[in-house]
Write a protein that holds these residues in place. Structure first.
Motif, mmCIF file in Angstrom:
data_model
loop_
_atom_site.group_PDB
_atom_site.id
_atom_site.type_symbol
_atom_site.label_atom_id
_atom_site.label_comp_id
_atom_site.label_asym_id
_atom_site.label_seq_id
_atom_site.Cartn_x
_atom_site.Cartn_y
_atom_site.Cartn_z
ATOM 1 N N PRO A 1 8.245 19.344 -1.287
ATOM 2 C CA PRO A 1 8.310 17.887 -1.378
ATOM 3 C C PRO A 1 8.041 17.360 -2.787
ATOM 4 N N ASN A 2 8.820 16.360 -3.176
ATOM 5 C CA ASN A 2 8.672 15.666 -4.461
ATOM 6 C C ASN A 2 8.819 16.571 -5.681
ATOM 7 N N THR A 3 9.713 17.562 -5.590
ATOM 8 C CA THR A 3 10.004 18.389 -6.764
ATOM 9 C C THR A 3 11.496 18.464 -7.068
ATOM 10 N N ASN A 4 12.263 17.546 -6.498
ATOM 11 C CA ASN A 4 13.697 17.537 -6.785
ATOM 12 C C ASN A 4 13.921 16.854 -8.129
ATOM 13 N N ALA A 5 14.290 17.636 -9.126
ATOM 14 C CA ALA A 5 14.513 17.129 -10.479
ATOM 15 C C ALA A 5 15.308 18.184 -11.240
ATOM 16 N N ILE A 6 15.708 17.839 -12.447
ATOM 17 C CA ILE A 6 16.458 18.793 -13.249
ATOM 18 C C ILE A 6 15.756 19.001 -14.595
ATOM 19 N N PRO A 7 15.961 20.197 -15.171
ATOM 20 C CA PRO A 7 16.792 21.316 -14.715
ATOM 21 C C PRO A 7 16.097 22.144 -13.638
ATOM 22 N N LEU A 8 16.793 22.334 -12.537
ATOM 23 C CA LEU A 8 16.205 22.931 -11.344
ATOM 24 C C LEU A 8 15.569 24.292 -11.582
ATOM 25 N N VAL A 9 16.262 25.182 -12.274
ATOM 26 C CA VAL A 9 15.764 26.549 -12.408
ATOM 27 C C VAL A 9 14.465 26.576 -13.210
ATOM 28 N N THR A 10 14.309 25.639 -14.126
ATOM 29 C CA THR A 10 13.045 25.526 -14.862
ATOM 30 C C THR A 10 11.901 25.224 -13.901
ATOM 31 N N PHE A 11 12.140 24.344 -12.942
ATOM 32 C CA PHE A 11 11.122 24.039 -11.932
ATOM 33 C C PHE A 11 10.829 25.273 -11.086
ATOM 34 N N TYR A 12 11.869 26.014 -10.700
ATOM 35 C CA TYR A 12 11.649 27.227 -9.902
ATOM 36 C C TYR A 12 10.755 28.209 -10.643
ATOM 37 N N GLY B 1 13.872 32.038 -4.572
ATOM 38 C CA GLY B 1 13.315 33.263 -4.010
ATOM 39 C C GLY B 1 13.299 34.402 -5.011
ATOM 40 N N LEU B 2 14.389 34.535 -5.768
ATOM 41 C CA LEU B 2 14.433 35.585 -6.796
ATOM 42 C C LEU B 2 13.437 35.279 -7.908
ATOM 43 N N ALA B 3 13.281 34.001 -8.262
ATOM 44 C CA ALA B 3 12.288 33.632 -9.277
ATOM 45 C C ALA B 3 10.892 34.051 -8.834
ATOM 46 N N ALA B 4 10.569 33.831 -7.557
ATOM 47 C CA ALA B 4 9.255 34.209 -7.034
ATOM 48 C C ALA B 4 9.064 35.718 -7.076
ATOM 49 N N ALA B 5 10.095 36.446 -6.670
ATOM 50 C CA ALA B 5 10.007 37.908 -6.652
ATOM 51 C C ALA B 5 9.810 38.477 -8.059
ATOM 52 N N ILE B 6 10.540 37.939 -9.016
ATOM 53 C CA ILE B 6 10.426 38.436 -10.392
ATOM 54 C C ILE B 6 9.064 38.078 -10.978
ATOM 55 N N ALA B 7 8.555 36.892 -10.659
ATOM 56 C CA ALA B 7 7.223 36.507 -11.140
ATOM 57 C C ALA B 7 6.157 37.452 -10.592
ATOM 58 N N LEU B 8 6.286 37.867 -9.334
ATOM 59 C CA LEU B 8 5.356 38.848 -8.772
ATOM 60 C C LEU B 8 5.473 40.173 -9.507
ATOM 61 N N LYS B 9 6.706 40.596 -9.748
ATOM 62 C CA LYS B 9 6.925 41.869 -10.467
ATOM 63 C C LYS B 9 6.278 41.832 -11.843
ATOM 64 N N LYS B 10 6.420 40.713 -12.523
ATOM 65 C CA LYS B 10 5.845 40.601 -13.864
ATOM 66 C C LYS B 10 4.322 40.711 -13.837
ATOM 67 N N LYS B 11 3.721 40.376 -12.697
ATOM 68 C CA LYS B 11 2.270 40.498 -12.535
ATOM 69 C C LYS B 11 1.868 41.864 -11.996
ATOM 70 N N GLY B 12 2.836 42.746 -11.856
ATOM 71 C CA GLY B 12 2.544 44.087 -11.348
ATOM 72 C C GLY B 12 2.458 44.170 -9.845
ATOM 73 N N ILE B 13 2.902 43.119 -9.154
ATOM 74 C CA ILE B 13 2.859 43.089 -7.685
ATOM 75 C C ILE B 13 4.216 43.528 -7.152
ATOM 76 N N ASN B 14 4.247 44.651 -6.480
ATOM 77 C CA ASN B 14 5.508 45.204 -5.981
ATOM 78 C C ASN B 14 5.560 45.341 -4.468
ATOM 79 N N ASN B 15 4.448 45.061 -3.803
ATOM 80 C CA ASN B 15 4.399 45.212 -2.350
ATOM 81 C C ASN B 15 4.788 43.887 -1.692
ATOM 82 N N PHE B 16 6.075 43.563 -1.753
ATOM 83 C CA PHE B 16 6.552 42.318 -1.153
ATOM 84 C C PHE B 16 7.883 42.541 -0.451
#
Length: 493
Positions: A397-408, A24-39
């Motif tokens: 689905p079908n994304t359980n692998a390592i390193p996890l945070v890289t996938f996020y 969830g934090l990865a998603a929020a930061i990715a939005l911020k990096k795109k200039g999207i703050n209304n979330f």
């Protein structure tokens, strides 16, 4: 994918993120990096952290090295090779504060339903508070899939047991095992960690084992003062992280770690067998009980430095039966023997194959996502499903692998890039191509059929036996696939 002449974001469009763990934090930061703050970030618990908010049992720590189980863009002064739950929670709070995410969080808001409007091209979100949260142009589910505790049937009913019962992911505040007779159900990753702590302080420990697991040493330890000093230098920190990534990436290339004929699988299987035999050579009775009867890597391999030594602790007994039912005094095992206990700990895992459990997701024309899946969850790269525009899943689905945070991070970049393009071009919908979705899932199942994951039952599978959790390739292959899918498998209209 459509490109447009607009350069400025549609700042009125609101985005919802469900969950405030790593993904969830990865998603929020990715939005911020795109200039999207209304979330808005909806979190069902009283604090952020996801897995590391809930899993606070004694001994809880990550199985991956701290430098790789963290965001690539956020260095940290890690104290251990493998961080404890407390240190990970501190890290996540640090990241949330640094990136200005606290004001976006809505705690104690369990999302119960996500409903698409065909007319308005937006989602409504219903939560446990019944508050009106307004409309959202897109929704990113970041609830993961290891979040619904799985309990044996007898633990879901009222019983006469007088002691304390708890699942590892719902550890009661202040519960101590000191001087107690402790029973632990399970021998998986969480179990071996809590078993070690129980062996240190409890009066006695009984491990109820249905099946043994393959184990490899963890080599977990505190960093020395000189190591922590050297980690302060960015090139050294990143070099360490790169080599960890490279090791996992090459290990998983072409599923070498999960194919019985794979070079990596053979090497690691031999190492695991040698670890087992060397550790329990002086206890043939335990060696027999602790030897698994399924192929290496067919289930999640347990990583532990302590488990075999704990089995030899005079206070610890490995019961070669599962628990059958509760009595007033404790547990009656499947062999009919009663075991008096003060505390029963369920290290029994999660209802993992039931993606988005407890949440109703309605897409175009009111179609229900769970009905569409019919017990066999699938998605394009775990991220999108036809008929559910603007709805994304992290760790789907079908994304359980390592390193996890890289996938996020790859998933977060996929979501944020598409949402950004939609908002810049003033389009209304992001849809996955149905044909691309079908081709992907056919290919992924063909690759999975070559692995050992279907050789025994596990949380990797749906009730039908279909493998719905695992990604059969490397992290780099996944990252490249998400980039290609943004261009070739998704339409913005």
């Amino acid at each position: 994918m459509t490109s447009g002449a607009y350069a400025k974001l549609d700042t009125d469009a609101r985005i919802a993120i469900i969950g405030s763990g790593f993904s969830g934090l990865a998603a929020a930061i990715a939005l911020k990096k795109k200039g999207i703050n209304n979330f808005v970030i909806f979190e069902q618990e009283a604090g952020l952290g996801g897995t590391w908010w809930n899993n606070r049992y004694p001994g809880a720590e990550v199985d991956l090295e701290s430098h790789i189980y963290s965001f690539s863009f956020e260095r940290y002064d890690w104290t251990r090779t493998h961080a404890s739950w407390a240190e990970l929670l501190t890290y996540l709070n640090h990241v949330a504060r640094k990136w200005g995410l606290i004001s976006h969080l809505r705690f104690n808001e369990k999302v119960e339903a996500v409903t698409w409007s065909d007319e308005r091209k937006e989602y409504a979100i219903a939560t446990s508070s019944k508050a009106d949260h307004g409309a959202f142009r897109a929704v990113i589910s970041a609830v993961g899939f290891l979040n619904i505790p799985l309990l044996p049937p007898f633990a879901r009913r009222e019983s006469d047991f007088k002691g304390v019962q708890c699942h590892t992911s719902r550890w009661p505040k202040g519960l101590s095992m000191a001087g107690k007779r402790v029973g632990i159900l399970g021998t998986g990753s969480s179990a071996v960690q809590v078993i070690h702590e129980a062996a240190l302080e409890a009066a006695s420990v009984k491990i109820f084992q249905k099946e043994a697991n393959w184990i490899l040493p963890k080599d977990s330890r505190d960093f020395t003062a000189s190591e922590r000093f050297m980690h302060k230098f960015a090139p050294i920190y990143w070099w360490k992280r790169f080599w960890l990534y490279y090791g996992y990436d090459t290990r998983q290339f072409r599923a070498s770690h999960a194919r019985k004929d794979g070079r990596v699988n053979k090497r690691r299987a031999a190492a695991s067998l040698a670890y087992l035999q060397n550790s329990l050579a002086d206890r043939p009775d335990l060696l027999k009980l602790a030897t698994p009867d399924f192929p290496f890597e067919a289930r999640r391999t347990v990583i532990s430095d302590t488990y075999y030594d704990d089995l030899k602790n005079p206070k610890v007994e490995l019961v070669p039966y599962g628990a059958a039912k509760l009595s007033a005094a404790g547990i009656i095992d499947e062999g009919g023997h009663e075991h008096p206990l003060d505390i029963i700990i369920y290290a029994t895992g999660f209802d993992a194959a039931n993606y988005l459990a407890g949440m109703k997701v309605a897409g175009e024309h009111g179609i229900d996502l769970h009905e569409k899946w019919a017990g066999e969850p699938e998605a394009l790269l775990g991220l999108m499903v036809p008929g559910f525009p603007n709805f994304f899943m992290m760790y789907g689905p079908n994304t359980n692998a390592i390193p996890l945070v890289t996938f996020y991070q790859a998933q977060a970049n996929f979501c944020a890039s598409l949402i950004s393009t939609m908002l810049k071009t003033r389009r209304r919908t992001i849809k996955v191509d149905a044909a691309a979705f079908r081709r992907f899932n056919q290919k992924i199942q063909a690759a999975l059929a070559k692995t050992v994951w279907g050789s025994t039952t596990s949380y990797f599978q749906a009730s039908t036996g279909k493998i719905v959790a695992q990604w059969p390739h490397s992290a780099t292959e996944y990252i490249l696939a998400t980039k290609a899918a943004r261009k070739n498998a998704v339409k913005i209209e």
